[in-house]
Design an enzyme around this catalytic site. Structure first.
Site, PDB file in Angstrom:
ATOM      1  N   TYR A  19       0.995  -1.093  -0.221  1.00  0.00           N
ATOM      2  CA  TYR A  19      -0.118  -0.019   0.013  1.00  0.00           C
ATOM      3  C   TYR A  19       0.858   1.184  -0.114  1.00  0.00           C
ATOM      4  O   TYR A  19       0.412   2.294   0.518  1.00  0.00           O
ATOM      5  CB  TYR A  19      -0.919   0.187   1.183  1.00  0.00           C
ATOM      6  CG  TYR A  19      -1.705  -1.040   1.429  1.00  0.00           C
ATOM      7  CD1 TYR A  19      -2.816  -1.651   0.593  1.00  0.00           C
ATOM      8  CD2 TYR A  19      -1.731  -1.957   2.660  1.00  0.00           C
ATOM      9  CE1 TYR A  19      -3.656  -2.786   0.658  1.00  0.00           C
ATOM     10  CE2 TYR A  19      -2.798  -3.089   2.925  1.00  0.00           C
ATOM     11  CZ  TYR A  19      -3.408  -3.200   1.984  1.00  0.00           C
ATOM     12  OH  TYR A  19      -4.329  -4.424   2.178  1.00  0.00           O
ATOM     13  N   TYR A 146     -14.819  -3.582   3.710  1.00  0.00           N
ATOM     14  CA  TYR A 146     -13.555  -3.724   2.995  1.00  0.00           C
ATOM     15  C   TYR A 146     -13.544  -5.403   3.649  1.00  0.00           C
ATOM     16  O   TYR A 146     -13.715  -5.901   4.280  1.00  0.00           O
ATOM     17  CB  TYR A 146     -12.421  -3.422   3.789  1.00  0.00           C
ATOM     18  CG  TYR A 146     -10.976  -3.903   3.564  1.00  0.00           C
ATOM     19  CD1 TYR A 146     -10.339  -3.571   2.198  1.00  0.00           C
ATOM     20  CD2 TYR A 146     -10.559  -4.719   4.390  1.00  0.00           C
ATOM     21  CE1 TYR A 146      -9.328  -4.089   1.994  1.00  0.00           C
ATOM     22  CE2 TYR A 146      -9.322  -5.405   3.781  1.00  0.00           C
ATOM     23  CZ  TYR A 146      -8.719  -5.047   2.927  1.00  0.00           C
ATOM     24  OH  TYR A 146      -7.468  -5.459   2.454  1.00  0.00           O
ATOM     25  N   ASP A 240     -18.268 -11.597   7.364  1.00  0.00           N
ATOM     26  CA  ASP A 240     -16.896 -11.664   7.317  1.00  0.00           C
ATOM     27  C   ASP A 240     -16.312 -10.899   8.751  1.00  0.00           C
ATOM     28  O   ASP A 240     -16.254  -9.722   9.017  1.00  0.00           O
ATOM     29  CB  ASP A 240     -16.514 -10.546   6.521  1.00  0.00           C
ATOM     30  CG  ASP A 240     -14.785 -10.421   6.305  1.00  0.00           C
ATOM     31  OD1 ASP A 240     -14.198 -10.786   6.900  1.00  0.00           O
ATOM     32  OD2 ASP A 240     -14.382  -9.928   5.305  1.00  0.00           O
ATOM     33  N   LYS A 269      -6.756 -13.082  10.461  1.00  0.00           N
ATOM     34  CA  LYS A 269      -6.091 -12.215  11.598  1.00  0.00           C
ATOM     35  C   LYS A 269      -5.976 -12.946  12.826  1.00  0.00           C
ATOM     36  O   LYS A 269      -4.734 -13.368  13.098  1.00  0.00           O
ATOM     37  CB  LYS A 269      -7.308 -11.076  11.482  1.00  0.00           C
ATOM     38  CG  LYS A 269      -7.246 -10.366  10.475  1.00  0.00           C
ATOM     39  CD  LYS A 269      -6.299  -8.917  10.427  1.00  0.00           C
ATOM     40  CE  LYS A 269      -6.437  -8.299   9.252  1.00  0.00           C
ATOM     41  NZ  LYS A 269      -7.517  -7.958   8.396  1.00  0.00           N
TER      42      LYS A 269
HETATM   43  C1  LIG Z   1      -8.033  -7.910   6.638  1.00  0.00           C
HETATM   44  C2  LIG Z   1      -9.211  -8.081   6.289  1.00  0.00           C
HETATM   45  C3  LIG Z   1      -9.385  -8.934   5.416  1.00  0.00           C
HETATM   46  C4  LIG Z   1      -8.364  -9.386   4.414  1.00  0.00           C
HETATM   47  O1  LIG Z   1      -7.485 -10.342   5.007  1.00  0.00           O
HETATM   48  P1  LIG Z   1      -5.894 -10.685   4.418  1.00  0.00           P
HETATM   49  O2  LIG Z   1      -5.267 -11.733   5.266  1.00  0.00           O
HETATM   50  O3  LIG Z   1      -5.332  -9.448   4.674  1.00  0.00           O
HETATM   51  O4  LIG Z   1      -5.993 -11.221   3.006  1.00  0.00           O
HETATM   52  C5  LIG Z   1     -10.789  -9.337   4.849  1.00  0.00           C
HETATM   53  N1  LIG Z   1     -11.754  -8.763   5.530  1.00  0.00           N
HETATM   54  C6  LIG Z   1     -11.342  -8.073   6.778  1.00  0.00           C
HETATM   55  C7  LIG Z   1     -12.930  -7.765   7.657  1.00  0.00           C
HETATM   56  C8  LIG Z   1     -10.384  -8.007   7.087  1.00  0.00           C
HETATM   57  O5  LIG Z   1     -10.300  -7.128   8.425  1.00  0.00           O
END
Ligand SMILES: *Cc1c(COP(=O)(O)O)cnc(C)c1O
Length: 422
Positions: A19, A146, A240, A269
Site C-alpha cells: 500500500y 472492506y 466476514d 487475523k
Molecule cells: C484483513 C481483512 C481481510 C483480508 O485479510 P488478508 O489476510 O489481509 O487477506 C478481509 N476482511 C476483513 C474484514 C479484514 O479485516
C-alpha cells in the site's frame, strides 16, 4: 546478523512494501517483539497500539503458541490436504464448530483472509449451482466495507470510498447498498432485494465493525435486519469476521452480540494469535447440505497448496487454548472502558469528529488528516506504533495489554492530536 539495516528505504531496497510508494516510503526495521512491544533495529522500543493489524491478540511471543509450533515443526511442518488429513486440522475444525455453535457444520482452511472470503463467494455461488440455479452470480455488499485485496474481494469493497476505488469499472462489482441502520434504509434495501434478489447469491457484511473501510460501527439491530432480509428474499448471509472474530469486540464473535448467525463466516487475523498465516471459511448445515453429494462435479473446487498448514493449525489450537484458559473477553471489555475514559478528552478538540469504542477497538475520527505520513512519524517519535489511515486514528491493542502501556499509548494520542490539527 552483522549488517543490520536500521531503516527500510523503499527507494534503495529490493523489498516491495504494501500500500505504499516505492520511492518515498521509509519505515522502521523491527528485529524482535515481546508482549506488546516492538524492538527496532536502531535500539528504540515502541508500544504497539494495533497488534500487527490486530492479529497478536495475546501479545507477541506467547510461550504456549511458540511451544506448540516448535513441537509441530519436529513432527510435521506441513502435509498436503488433497487426499490426506492431519490431526491439527481435524481438531481445529471441530473446535471452531463448537465455538461458533448453532448450525455451523464445517470449516475450510486457507492461508489468508482475502482467500477465505473468495472461498465464501465460491461456496455461495456453488450452493445455488448445485441446486440447479444458474442466475445467482452477484453479491450484495455495503458502503465503507472492506473484504480483502484479491480480485473477487476487491469487487465487494466500497467502490467510491474504499482503497480499491481506482479499479472501478475494471472488476466485477458487487451491488453496494447502505447498511440498514434504521427502518427507512431497511425498507430501501428490501425494495432493492425485491428487484434484484434473483441475481444475488449472498449478502456479505463485516458484522458490527467495518474495519479497513473507516472503522465504522453499526448496531446488533442492523445485523438482525440483515438476517431477516436475507431470509425474506431467500439469500445466503456471509459475515466476514476476519477483523471482529476472536474477542476483539468483547464477545468471541461479533454475531454473538446480535443473537443471529450467518450461513457462512470467514475468520483469520487473530486465528493463530498473530503467529502464522491461516484463515477459515465455516459453513452452516444448510450450505453444507448443497455439497453432500457424491457427484465430483458438485464438490467445492478449491484447494490451496498450503491449505490447513500443520504449523498454523497447531498455532491456532494453542491460541484457542489460551482463550479457554485466560479471561480474554473480560480483558477486551476492560480495554473498552479504559479506552472510553482515556480517549474521551479527544472529543473536545475542534478537529475531532467522533470518538467511539467497542471491545478492544478505540477510534478517534478526525474531520480530516492532511498529512498522514507526518502524523505516523510523530507517533513513532513518541515511542508508540499506530498507523492512522483515511480520517481515523485507531487503537486495536493486544487483549492482554497492561494498564501502564495503554495509559501511555492514550496519553500520546491525546498529546499528539491535542497539539494541533494533523
Ligand atoms: C484483513 C481483512 C481481510 C483480508 O485479510 P488478508 O489476510 O489481509 O487477506 C478481509 N476482511 C476483513 C474484514 C479484514 O479485516
Amino acid at each position: 546478523m552483522t549488517d543490520l539495516p536500521r531503516h527500510f528505504r523503499a527507494a534503495e531496497s529490493a523489498l516491495w512494501p504494501p500500500y505504499s510508494s516505492l520511492t518515498t516510503t521509509e519505515t522502521p526495521v523491527v528485529v524482535a517483539t515481546r508482549d506488546c512491544r516492538l524492538q527496532l533495529a536502531d535500539g528504540r522500543e515502541l508500544i504497539d497500539g494495533i497488534a500487527s493489524w490486530w492479529t497478536a491478540c495475546h501479545g507477541y511471543n506467547a510461550p504456549a503458541i511458540a511451544q506448540a509450533v516448535r513441537a509441530q515443526l519436529d513432527d510435521m511442518p506441513h502435509v498436503m490436504m488433497g487426499g490426506l488429513a492431519h490431526p491439527q486440522a481435524l481438531r481445529l475444525a471441530e473446535r471452531l464448530r463448537a465455538l461458533l455453535g448453532g448450525e455451523f457444520a464445517r470449516a475450510f482452511f486457507c492461508e489468508s483472509g482475502s482467500v477465505s472470503v473468495e472461498v465464501a463467494l465460491k461456496m455461495a455461488v456453488q450452493y445455488w449451482l448445485n441446486q440447479g440455479e444458474r442466475g445467482r452470480t452477484r453479491f450484495l455488499a455495503f458502503r465503507d466495507g472492506y473484504h480483502g485485496d484479491t480480485f473477487g474481494t476487491m469487487g465487494l469493497c466500497d467502490p467510491d470510498a474504499g482503497m480499491h476505488r481506482r479499479w472501478q469499472g475494471i472488476l466485477p462489482q458487487a451491488l453496494v447498498a447502505e447498511l440498514p441502520r434504521d427502518e427507512a434504509s431497511a425498507q430501501a434495501l428490501d425494495a432493492l432485494l425485491a428487484e434484484r434478489g434473483a441475481e444475488i447469491a449472498a449478502i456479505v457484511v463485516e458484522p458490527l465493525v467495518q474495519g479497513a473501510g473507516g472503522m465504522r460501527f453499526h448496531s446488533p439491530e442492523t445485523l438482525r435486519r440483515l438476517r431477516a432480509l436475507a431470509d425474506r428474499h431467500g439469500l445466503l448471509l456471509v459475515f466476514d469476521e476476519i477483523f471482529t472474530g476472536f474477542g476483539r469486540t468483547g464477545e468471541m464473535f461479533a454475531f454473538q452480540h446480535a443473537g443471529v448467525a450467518p450461513d457462512i463466516i470467514t475468520l483469520s487475523k487473530a486465528l493463530t494469535g498473530g503467529t502464522l498465516p491461516l484463515a477459515a471459511t465455516v459453513a452452516n448445515r444448510k450450505v453444507e447440505a448443497a455439497f453432500l453429494d457424491d457427484d465430483p462435479a458438485r464438490a467445492l473446487m478449491h484447494g490451496p497448496t498450503f491449505m490447513g498448514n500443520a504449523l498454523a493449525c497447531a498455532a491456532a489450537n494453542a491460541s484457542l487454548d489460551l482463550f479457554e484458559q485466560a479471561p480474554r473477553l473480560a480483558q477486551a471489555r476492560r480495554l473498552q472502558s479504559r479506552m472510553e475514559a482515556g480517549l474521551a478528552a479527544c472529543r473536545d478538540l475542534p478537529w475531532v469528529a467522533d470518538v467511539r469504542c467497542l471491545g478492544a477497538i478505540g477510534v478517534v475520527e478526525l474531520t480530516e488528516i492532511r498529512d498522514l505520513k507526518a502524523l505516523r512519524a510523530r507517533f513513532v517519535e513518541h515511542g508508540v506504533w499506530l498507523r492512522p489511515f483515511g480520517r481515523v486514528v485507531y487503537l486495536t491493542p493486544a487483549l492482554v495489554m497492561d494498564d501502564a502501556s495503554l495509559a501511555r499509548l492514550m496519553a500520546v494520542v491525546r498529546d499528539v492530536l491535542g497539539s494541533g490539527a494533523p
